[in-house]
Design a protein around this motif. Structure first.
Motif, mmCIF file in Angstrom:
data_model
loop_
_atom_site.group_PDB
_atom_site.id
_atom_site.type_symbol
_atom_site.label_atom_id
_atom_site.label_comp_id
_atom_site.label_asym_id
_atom_site.label_seq_id
_atom_site.Cartn_x
_atom_site.Cartn_y
_atom_site.Cartn_z
ATOM 1 N N ASP A 128 0.874 -1.176 0.000
ATOM 2 C CA ASP A 128 0.000 0.000 0.000
ATOM 3 C C ASP A 128 0.913 1.227 0.000
ATOM 4 O OD1 ASP A 128 -1.413 2.320 1.301
ATOM 5 O OD2 ASP A 128 -3.071 0.912 1.354
ATOM 6 N N ILE A 154 -2.009 -2.834 -3.501
ATOM 7 C CA ILE A 154 -3.280 -3.138 -2.837
ATOM 8 C C ILE A 154 -3.581 -1.996 -1.847
ATOM 9 C CG2 ILE A 154 -3.305 -5.656 -3.120
ATOM 10 C CD1 ILE A 154 -2.180 -5.889 -0.268
ATOM 11 N N ILE A 156 -5.256 -0.572 0.816
ATOM 12 C CA ILE A 156 -6.174 -1.051 1.854
ATOM 13 C C ILE A 156 -6.236 -0.124 3.070
ATOM 14 C CG2 ILE A 156 -5.949 -3.477 1.202
ATOM 15 C CD1 ILE A 156 -3.891 -3.827 3.424
ATOM 16 N N THR A 199 -8.006 -3.557 -8.781
ATOM 17 C CA THR A 199 -9.179 -4.290 -8.279
ATOM 18 C C THR A 199 -8.887 -5.784 -8.204
ATOM 19 O OG1 THR A 199 -10.652 -2.645 -9.276
ATOM 20 C CG2 THR A 199 -11.629 -4.766 -8.670
ATOM 21 N N LEU A 202 -6.681 -6.609 -5.234
ATOM 22 C CA LEU A 202 -7.427 -6.634 -3.974
ATOM 23 C C LEU A 202 -8.183 -7.954 -3.821
ATOM 24 C CD1 LEU A 202 -8.750 -2.962 -3.973
ATOM 25 C CD2 LEU A 202 -7.121 -3.941 -2.345
ATOM 26 N N LYS A 206 -7.543 -10.867 -1.015
ATOM 27 C CA LYS A 206 -8.636 -11.448 -0.223
ATOM 28 C C LYS A 206 -8.609 -12.972 -0.315
ATOM 29 C CE LYS A 206 -13.691 -11.330 0.236
ATOM 30 N NZ LYS A 206 -14.947 -10.767 -0.334
#
Length: 239
Positions: A128, A154, A156, A199, A202, A206
């Motif tokens: 990040d 990412i 977040i 996207t 991410l 997950k």
């Protein structure tokens, strides 16, 4: 050799039992699925049910989530299964296996690369742009040579992370925009482009339970959560 009637009976019973076991296991799994689905809607889609090392306890896997239940699905346990004799956390080991990342399966198109020296050694990092530990890691990485680092953005840590990640990804020279920001605090210039890659990153994070940055993935599949120093990186790159 001619078997006695008694031995034949025992052999027949053993064969019958062997044939019945798969059907019994299937019926047991079906009962667990049925009962849990009826009582807990979130468990309507169970990916896998398997026996654990503890008699009478079954693992229920939904994606990368691991739960435990009895033979009829009457009770549900969320937590760690510990092997006290061998001092092992069986749940952590199982999740680590489920979330293992094969380096060659990482989508290279969703990352930008920073090449140092001959770039022969490979490392992927999920980061990040506003992560303080990432900045410390990036400064340490300047002391590591002959490596290609694939950076997966990412964002977040909030809206500002999303904006910075977008501007870095959309920059004409992604690696330069990243280094300028991480090393010299030069705010990336506003830019716009297709950010489907972010996207996708991410979603990948997950899937593999990457919840903190930086998270490092080495070519041999070794995964390291958190910032480590240059010496530790070198050790993992060369082993």
């Amino acid at each position: 050799m001619i078997l006695s009637q008694q031995k034949l009976q025992k052999l027949s019973a053993a064969l019958a039992l062997a044939l019945m076991l798969p059907f019994a296991a299937h019926a047991q799994e079906a009962a667990i699925r049925k009962n849990l689905a009826e009582r807990i809607p979130a468990l309507a889609q169970i990916d896998e049910i398997s026996k654990t090392a503890m008699p009478g306890l079954f693992e229920v896997r939904v994606g990368n989530e691991v739960l435990y239940t009895d033979a009829e699905g009457n009770y549900l346990i969320q937590g760690s299964l510990l092997d006290t004799r061998n001092k092992r956390n069986l749940t952590d080991e199982r999740i680590e296996k489920l979330t293992a990342i094969d380096f060659k399966d990482l989508p290279a198109k969703n990352a930008f690369t920073i090449v140092r020296g001959n770039g022969k050694r490979k490392l992927a990092v999920f980061e990040d742009p506003n992560c303080g530990y990432c900045k410390r890691f990036e400064k340490d990485m300047q002391n590591v040579d002959n490596v290609t680092v694939s950076v997966y953005l990412i964002p977040i840590l909030g809206a500002d992370s999303v904006e910075k990640a977008r501007n870095i990804w959309c920059a004409k020279d992604k690696a330069k925009a990243w280094n300028d920001w991480m090393h010299d605090a030069a705010v990336p210039k506003a830019a716009s482009c297709n950010t489907d890659a972010i996207t996708a990153n991410l979603e990948l994070a997950k899937k593999y339970r990457i919840t903190g940055t930086p998270t490092l993935v080495f070519a041999d599949g070794t995964r390291v959560p958190g910032a480590i120093n240059a010496q530790q990186v070198e050790k993992l790159l060369t082993r």
